[in-house]
Design a protein around this motif. Structure first.
Motif, PDB file in Angstrom:
ATOM      1  N   LYS A 125      53.082 -79.632  22.852  1.00 55.41           N
ATOM      2  CA  LYS A 125      52.750 -79.583  21.430  1.00 55.41           C
ATOM      3  C   LYS A 125      53.184 -78.266  20.796  1.00 55.41           C
ATOM      4  O   LYS A 125      53.690 -78.237  19.666  1.00 55.41           O
ATOM      5  N   ALA A 126      52.995 -77.178  21.518  1.00 56.30           N
ATOM      6  CA  ALA A 126      53.345 -75.860  20.987  1.00 56.30           C
ATOM      7  C   ALA A 126      54.842 -75.713  20.767  1.00 56.30           C
ATOM      8  O   ALA A 126      55.276 -74.823  20.018  1.00 56.30           O
ATOM      9  N   ASN A 127      55.615 -76.578  21.397  1.00 54.84           N
ATOM     10  CA  ASN A 127      57.070 -76.501  21.287  1.00 54.84           C
ATOM     11  C   ASN A 127      57.668 -77.708  20.566  1.00 54.84           C
ATOM     12  O   ASN A 127      58.868 -77.990  20.713  1.00 54.84           O
ATOM     13  N   GLY A 128      56.843 -78.412  19.814  1.00 53.36           N
ATOM     14  CA  GLY A 128      57.345 -79.486  18.960  1.00 53.36           C
ATOM     15  C   GLY A 128      57.617 -80.792  19.660  1.00 53.36           C
ATOM     16  O   GLY A 128      58.305 -81.662  19.105  1.00 53.36           O
ATOM     17  N   ALA A 129      57.076 -80.978  20.861  1.00 55.23           N
ATOM     18  CA  ALA A 129      57.296 -82.211  21.621  1.00 55.23           C
ATOM     19  C   ALA A 129      55.999 -83.004  21.718  1.00 55.23           C
ATOM     20  O   ALA A 129      54.912 -82.487  21.435  1.00 55.23           O
ATOM     21  N   THR A 130      56.114 -84.235  22.125  1.00 54.30           N
ATOM     22  CA  THR A 130      54.955 -85.080  22.363  1.00 54.30           C
ATOM     23  C   THR A 130      54.911 -85.485  23.830  1.00 54.30           C
ATOM     24  O   THR A 130      55.946 -85.534  24.510  1.00 54.30           O
ATOM     25  N   LEU A 131      53.715 -85.773  24.302  1.00 54.05           N
ATOM     26  CA  LEU A 131      53.527 -86.202  25.691  1.00 54.05           C
ATOM     27  C   LEU A 131      54.094 -87.597  25.884  1.00 54.05           C
ATOM     28  O   LEU A 131      53.731 -88.518  25.149  1.00 54.05           O
ATOM     29  N   ASN A 189      60.202 -79.203  29.759  1.00 55.75           N
ATOM     30  CA  ASN A 189      59.397 -79.722  30.865  1.00 55.75           C
ATOM     31  C   ASN A 189      59.243 -78.677  31.974  1.00 55.75           C
ATOM     32  O   ASN A 189      58.161 -78.529  32.556  1.00 55.75           O
ATOM     33  N   ASP A 190      60.317 -77.970  32.271  1.00 57.96           N
ATOM     34  CA  ASP A 190      60.242 -76.895  33.265  1.00 57.96           C
ATOM     35  C   ASP A 190      59.150 -75.896  32.891  1.00 57.96           C
ATOM     36  O   ASP A 190      58.340 -75.486  33.734  1.00 57.96           O
ATOM     37  N   THR A 191      59.145 -75.496  31.615  1.00 62.07           N
ATOM     38  CA  THR A 191      58.164 -74.522  31.151  1.00 62.07           C
ATOM     39  C   THR A 191      56.749 -75.049  31.315  1.00 62.07           C
ATOM     40  O   THR A 191      55.842 -74.333  31.768  1.00 62.07           O
ATOM     41  N   ALA A 192      56.527 -76.322  30.969  1.00 66.82           N
ATOM     42  CA  ALA A 192      55.197 -76.911  31.050  1.00 66.82           C
ATOM     43  C   ALA A 192      54.718 -77.029  32.488  1.00 66.82           C
ATOM     44  O   ALA A 192      53.552 -76.740  32.800  1.00 66.82           O
ATOM     45  N   VAL A 193      55.594 -77.464  33.379  1.00 61.84           N
ATOM     46  CA  VAL A 193      55.200 -77.639  34.782  1.00 61.84           C
ATOM     47  C   VAL A 193      54.940 -76.284  35.434  1.00 61.84           C
ATOM     48  O   VAL A 193      53.974 -76.130  36.212  1.00 61.84           O
ATOM     49  N   GLN A 194      55.746 -75.283  35.116  1.00 62.12           N
ATOM     50  CA  GLN A 194      55.509 -73.952  35.666  1.00 62.12           C
ATOM     51  C   GLN A 194      54.169 -73.404  35.180  1.00 62.12           C
ATOM     52  O   GLN A 194      53.402 -72.811  35.952  1.00 62.12           O
ATOM     53  N   ALA A 195      53.862 -73.641  33.892  1.00 61.34           N
ATOM     54  CA  ALA A 195      52.572 -73.199  33.359  1.00 61.34           C
ATOM     55  C   ALA A 195      51.419 -73.884  34.085  1.00 61.34           C
ATOM     56  O   ALA A 195      50.370 -73.266  34.339  1.00 61.34           O
ATOM     57  N   ALA A 196      51.594 -75.142  34.412  1.00 62.94           N
ATOM     58  CA  ALA A 196      50.550 -75.885  35.118  1.00 62.94           C
ATOM     59  C   ALA A 196      50.303 -75.314  36.507  1.00 62.94           C
ATOM     60  O   ALA A 196      49.145 -75.102  36.915  1.00 62.94           O
ATOM     61  N   PHE A 197      51.359 -75.073  37.258  1.00 64.79           N
ATOM     62  CA  PHE A 197      51.182 -74.508  38.595  1.00 64.79           C
ATOM     63  C   PHE A 197      50.606 -73.092  38.520  1.00 64.79           C
ATOM     64  O   PHE A 197      49.770 -72.699  39.345  1.00 64.79           O
ATOM     65  N   ASP A 198      51.026 -72.311  37.516  1.00 63.94           N
ATOM     66  CA  ASP A 198      50.512 -70.946  37.370  1.00 63.94           C
ATOM     67  C   ASP A 198      49.013 -70.937  37.075  1.00 63.94           C
ATOM     68  O   ASP A 198      48.315 -69.963  37.386  1.00 63.94           O
ATOM     69  N   GLY A 203      80.349 -85.510  40.461  1.00 62.66           N
ATOM     70  CA  GLY A 203      79.019 -85.690  41.018  1.00 62.66           C
ATOM     71  C   GLY A 203      77.935 -85.420  39.999  1.00 62.66           C
ATOM     72  O   GLY A 203      78.198 -85.214  38.812  1.00 62.66           O
ATOM     73  N   PRO A 204      76.681 -85.393  40.446  1.00 60.28           N
ATOM     74  CA  PRO A 204      75.556 -85.277  39.517  1.00 60.28           C
ATOM     75  C   PRO A 204      75.284 -83.840  39.080  1.00 60.28           C
ATOM     76  O   PRO A 204      75.371 -82.899  39.871  1.00 60.28           O
ATOM     77  N   GLU A 205      74.935 -83.698  37.808  1.00 60.36           N
ATOM     78  CA  GLU A 205      74.441 -82.438  37.254  1.00 60.36           C
ATOM     79  C   GLU A 205      72.958 -82.612  36.971  1.00 60.36           C
ATOM     80  O   GLU A 205      72.551 -83.536  36.273  1.00 60.36           O
ATOM     81  N   ILE A 206      72.140 -81.702  37.490  1.00 65.93           N
ATOM     82  CA  ILE A 206      70.694 -81.780  37.331  1.00 65.93           C
ATOM     83  C   ILE A 206      70.297 -81.142  36.013  1.00 65.93           C
ATOM     84  O   ILE A 206      70.735 -80.041  35.677  1.00 65.93           O
ATOM     85  N   PHE A 207      69.424 -81.824  35.249  1.00 62.99           N
ATOM     86  CA  PHE A 207      68.968 -81.280  33.972  1.00 62.99           C
ATOM     87  C   PHE A 207      67.973 -80.144  34.160  1.00 62.99           C
ATOM     88  O   PHE A 207      68.036 -79.126  33.480  1.00 62.99           O
ATOM     89  N   SER A 208      66.998 -80.314  35.047  1.00 62.75           N
ATOM     90  CA  SER A 208      65.986 -79.286  35.270  1.00 62.75           C
ATOM     91  C   SER A 208      66.612 -78.036  35.882  1.00 62.75           C
ATOM     92  O   SER A 208      67.593 -78.107  36.621  1.00 62.75           O
ATOM     93  N   GLU A 209      66.014 -76.887  35.548  1.00 61.91           N
ATOM     94  CA  GLU A 209      66.426 -75.632  36.182  1.00 61.91           C
ATOM     95  C   GLU A 209      65.289 -75.033  37.012  1.00 61.91           C
ATOM     96  O   GLU A 209      65.363 -73.890  37.442  1.00 61.91           O
ATOM     97  N   MET A 210      64.254 -75.840  37.246  1.00 61.08           N
ATOM     98  CA  MET A 210      63.133 -75.404  38.076  1.00 61.08           C
ATOM     99  C   MET A 210      63.407 -75.767  39.533  1.00 61.08           C
ATOM    100  O   MET A 210      63.785 -76.896  39.842  1.00 61.08           O
TER     101      MET A 210
END
Length: 369
Positions: free
Chosen positions: A188-194, A159-168, A353-360
């Protein structure tokens, strides 16, 4: 040969919970509960499908035309029925095999099951005491294991990769739908579905559940992207905000308030804390800044097999957070006709405490300068 060890492990944990809660019978429909416990996710239609679990037996009521496909996912026994027979006789045999004919059984019902399935089951029992899955399957699903963590982490990194691509890709004249397509193509290019995607330009971001449109990006316009994919059976979910051009003072002020609310909720989230107190931590920040009426929704929702599941981080929630819970923290401020800001993280709750999944980064994304 299919490995059914994960299902066996989860079935064993369920039986421990059944012992602890004096539960005689758990009945699941064709739902995410069934999928999580058994690996079986049959075609859902009007034909009754159920998984019945007691402390020493488990088996499926299964339409005969679905049996061969479902058999690939489980080694549990099937009680099959054909369309020209109806399910009643097969269900009666299954209840006998489960020793569920005794009066006054304590029965846990899948709250997501079709009503006609549930009534078929209840009508076949003798004065059952019924409740839903909150303290059995639901509780177990809320405590994510290592395999679930790995799946969720992978989905969020994509998801990080997709969102960064969108902003770029932002440029003057691009449409919300075109940005959403960039995100979908990355999945799709990475084997996932929307799973879902909401791209919001300018005033559209004031609607928390906006549907991407042909609206075009203009200079000095806010951008909100809320999106998620499904990878290896588990979803991601994240919201990031940015600005195409030079952000004005009002937008920067609102963005800073929302970020402060995220930090307050992250700081409040600990095992043993009430979910409503995490909601309050975020809401108090936004209220103190004068935007309390513009925070239109709860602070968060659980996430696992389903994109929305317990625990819910809301002011009316009675849930007590536990280590292993996965949920969103997503406060927002929505100003009609102008813009909206929401910043969302999915976290897993650890002992400290909480660990965040995203690294963006959650920092405001500035594009088009």
């Amino acid at each position: 040969m299919t490995d059914f060890s994960l299902s066996r492990s989860r079935l064993s944990k369920l039986r421990e919970r059944m012992d602890a809660t004096a539960t005689d019978l758990v009945v699941l429909g064709p739902s995410s509960h069934m999928s999580w416990l058994s690996g079986v996710h049959p075609h859902g239609d009007e034909r009754p499908v159920m998984l019945l679990v007691t402390r020493d037996h488990a088996a499926f009521l299964m339409p005969a035309l679905n049996a061969a496909a479902a058999r690939k996912s489980t080694d549990l026994p099937f009680h099959t029925w054909r369309d020209d027979e109806g399910p009643e006789a097969a269900l009666a045999d299954l209840l006998t095999a489960c020793d569920a004919r005794r009066p006054g059984l304590s029965v846990v019902l899948d709250e997501t099951m079709r009503t006609d399935f549930a009534l078929l089951l209840l009508d076949a029992l003798d004065r059952p005491e019924r409740r839903f899955t909150t303290d059995t399957v639901g509780l177990l699903r809320a405590r994510k294991d290592a395999a679930e963590y790995d799946a969720l982490k992978a989905a969020h990194l994509l998801n990080d990769t997709a969102v960064q691509a969108a902003f770029d890709a932002l440029h003057e004249g691009i449409t919300e739908q075109e940005v959403a397509q960039i995100i979908n193509d990355t999945y799709k290019a990475n084997g996932a579905t929307l799973e879902f995607c909401s791209v919001c330009f300018g005033p559209s971001a004031a609607f928390p559940h906006h549907t991407s449109t042909p609206a075009r990006l203009e200079r000095d316009m806010p951008v909100l992207i809320d999106t998620g994919c499904r990878l290896n059976g588990y979803p991601s979910d994240m919201t990031r905000c940015g600005y195409f051009g030079t952000p004005d003072q009002d937008y920067c002020e609102v963005f800073a308030v929302v970020e402060k609310a995220v930090q307050a909720a992250l700081n409040a989230a600990r095992p043993g804390v009430a979910a409503r107190d995490v909601d309050k931590a975020a809401r108090d920040v936004i209220t103190a800044a004068g935007y309390g009426e513009r925070f239109l929704h709860r602070t968060g929702h659980g996430l696992g097999v389903d994109i929305h599941e317990p625990p819910y981080i809301a002011s009316n929630s009675g849930a007590i957070l536990e280590e292993g819970n996965v949920f969103s923290i997503e406060p927002g401020i929505y100003l009609d006709g102008r813009f909206g800001v929401r910043l969302e993280e999915i976290v897993i709750l650890r002992a400290d405490g909480p660990e965040i999944f995203s690294e963006m980064s959650r920092e405001m994304v500035i594009a088009g300068r």
